[in-house]
Design an enzyme around this catalytic site. Structure first.
Site: not given
Ligand code: PEP
Ligand code: MG
Length: 593
Positions: A442, A466
């Site tokens: 992420e 993210d």
């Protein structure tokens, strides 16, 4: 105020964050409606009396917040009630309380006015902050101020919707706590001016299954209490005062939506296998243990993401090893779920500003968060790891480390895990033998060094929420830039495709657990990329499974090949949405896709 004419048949477009269609009367929830009285005090005894009133209102507010919390627990409330803890914390904040008392004493004004002066002062301080996220934290102080004012006025607002059940709430903004309260009040749906798809309010709405549309910008100016409203949380639409024909069509749609859902649920348990035999594992994301039955009912084969940071909320003390263990014991080895992925806690960012240490950060999303926090607070981390390892003796468990940005972090995490495992073994405590270790992909750097990371772990899980915000430099909770948050951006698609390829080359499975995994618009693309596991909000599972079952890998690859040649995100979106609409007209009806 001049009488305005009610608007008719007006369609407002926003972001659908929780699916479903619902019709009802609007209730305009105005959090700033309190009239603030002002009077001067001239005697010392009056000042003492005002201070007493203020303190009494503080106590009443605290009692009410605690009551909401306990009601949520009773009614199986699964929402992030930690917001209420934050509010209680503000009520008890020494400098906040002292400030109001000082205003009463020094300015000789009544408690309401002293409170207002204090809140204005806080507003000035927060407004000057550069960081939008921190600026927004003023909202909590404002909420608490409103609550105290209501209590000073002897008015206690227990309900978001005083009209009782069956209204649609229209508000400028709602906190996750407001949203949780709506479950208690049995509100039908809600629409807000602000908000984005990945804000926690949206996540709460989805988890309590209330149709919701956010980011409408002017809904509070266009809708009035008692207007007839349709919320189409699937398409992201709000229709104000529909004419009978439109109302009728939506009534059909609502029935259709319900039958589709019932229909979908019938097949939800079937595996997601394409017509040419490609199988995708489907899992559920949960924040609370109580969501497990819904995940199973909606067809989750395993838990792909358990956001354990939610164990830390809503409590005064840190969770003990036993608290952790009891939670993990209920998710690992559960009947109907083949595996459970426990993500170690991701505190920080937009998640837990309740911790004063985290609140001080100017850019918490990129601050001391997730694994960084764990590697600093090793004892805290060990408590969690011990509990996971103990629970792993009862079924198939996977440990997932969040926010890994470099090889050192995963190695350090594994070392600590090894130490904890050795300790447990020495103490003769059983630990599962086949626990798998994974990293969340992420952070862009993790995607770039995926080949090196793959040697360290048993699986990857791509956290698109993210990853997209960092790849595109978009704050995922800032509604000003929501329009740029684009999962179909070629940079995002290429990065995901590359991570999957590298994972497979290294012989490890690649999962996806960000919101992208549960949006049917992207299902064919993710299928073509050969992601091994899609983990999503349980409500999204039936549709995603059905799309996979209805198609072939060959067809999906054709679509992927087409879009991977395109350079523009807008062009890709147009192409994908059209292709999906044409290909799955019934399934994506009203999906906004
Ligand atoms: C993600 O970032 O995609 C993810 C699944 O984690 P979270 O939303 O909890 O940050
Ligand atoms: Mg994340």
């Amino acid at each position: 105020m001049p009488e305005e004419k009610n608007i008719k048949n007006t369609v407002l477009k926003g972001i659908g964050v929780s699916p479903g269609v619902v019709t009802g009367r609007a209730y305009l929830f105005d959090r700033l409606d309190a009239q603030i009285s002002f009077y001067k005090l001239d005697k010392a005894v009056q000042k003492t009396e005002e201070i007493r009133r203020f303190r009494e209102a503080l106590r009443a507010s605290e009692r009410q917040l605690k009551e909401i919390k306990s009601k949520l627990t009773e009614t199986g409330g699964l929402e992030p009630i930690y917001i209420m803890d934050v509010h209680i914390m503000i009520l008890k904040d020494r400098s906040f309380v002292a400030n109001v008392v000082r205003q009463i004493r020094e300015m000789s004004v009544n408690a309401e006015w002293a409170l207002r002066l204090t809140i204005d002062k806080y507003r000035d301080i927060f407004e000057k902050m550069d960081d939008e996220y921190l600026r927004d934290r003023f909202n909590d102080i404002r909420d608490v101020g409103q609550m105290i004012l209501r209590n000073l006025a002897g008015r206690r607002q227990e309900k978001i919707a005083p009209l009782g059940e069956g209204v649609i709430v229209i508000a400028a903004d709602l906190s996750p706590a407001d949203t949780a309260q709506m479950m208690i009040d049995k509100v039908l749906g809600f629409a807000t001016d602000m908000g984005s798809k990945t804000s926690h309010t949206a996540i709460v709405a989805r988890s309590i299954a209330i149709p919701a549309v956010v980011g409408l910008e002017k809904a509070t100016r266009q809708v009035r209490t008692n207007d007839l409203i349709i919320i189409d949380g699937t398409a992201g639409l709000v229709i104000v005062n529909p004419d009978p024909e439109l109302l009728h069509r939506y009534e059909e749609k609502r029935r259709h939506y319900q039958t589709v859902r019932e229909e979908e649920l019938k097949y939800a348990k079937y595996p997601a296998v394409t017509k040419d035999g490609c199988r995708v594992r489907i899992a559920g994301n949960i924040e609370f243990i109580e969501e497990i039955p819904s995940a199973v009912a909606h067809g989750a084969e395993g838990i792909g993401l358990y956001r354990t940071e939610f164990i830390y909320i809503n409590r005064e003390e840190l969770p003990t090893e036993e608290d952790h263990f009891l939670n993990y014991r209920r998710v690992i080895g559960v009947e109907g779920l083949e595996w459970a992925t426990i993500r170690t806690f991701d505190l920080g960012g937009d998640k837990f500003f309740s911790d004063p240490k985290l609140a001080k950060e100017m850019n918490p999303q990129m601050g001391l968060r997730a694994i960084r926090f764990c590697l600093k607070e090793i004892n805290l981390f060990k408590v969690q790891l011990r509990a996971i390892l103990r629970a792993s003796a009862f079924g198939k468990a996977r440990i997932l480390f969040p926010m890994i940005s470099g090889i050192e972090e995963i190695r350090a995490a594994k070392n600590i895990l090894g130490e904890v495992r050795d300790d447990l073994k020495q103490q003769g405590i059983a630990v599962g033998g086949d626990i798998e270790i994974g990293v969340m992909i992420e952070v862009p750097s993790a995607a770039i060094i995926a080949a090196e990371l793959a040697r360290e772990v048993d699986f990857f899980s791509i956290g698109t929420n993210d990853l997209i915000q960092y790849v595109l430099a978009i704050d995922r909770i800032n509604d000003q830039v929501t329009y740029l948050y684009e999962p179909l951006h070629p940079a995002v698609l290429r990065m995901i495709g590359r991570v999957v390829e590298i994972g497979h080359r290294a012989g490890i499975p690649v999962a996806m657990c960000g919101e992208m995994a549960g949006d049917p618009t992207y299902t064919m693309i993710l299928l073509a990329m050969e992601i091994d596991e899609l983990s999503m909000n349980p409500l999204a599972i039936p549709k995603v499974k059905e799309i996979i079952r209805e198609t072939t890998l060959k067809e999906a690859r054709r679509l992927l090949r087409r879009i991977m040649k395109m350079a523009s995100a807008a062009e890709i979106r147009e192409h994908v949405e059209k292709a999906m609409r044409d290909r799955f007209p019934g399934l994506l009806a009203g999906n906004g896709a």
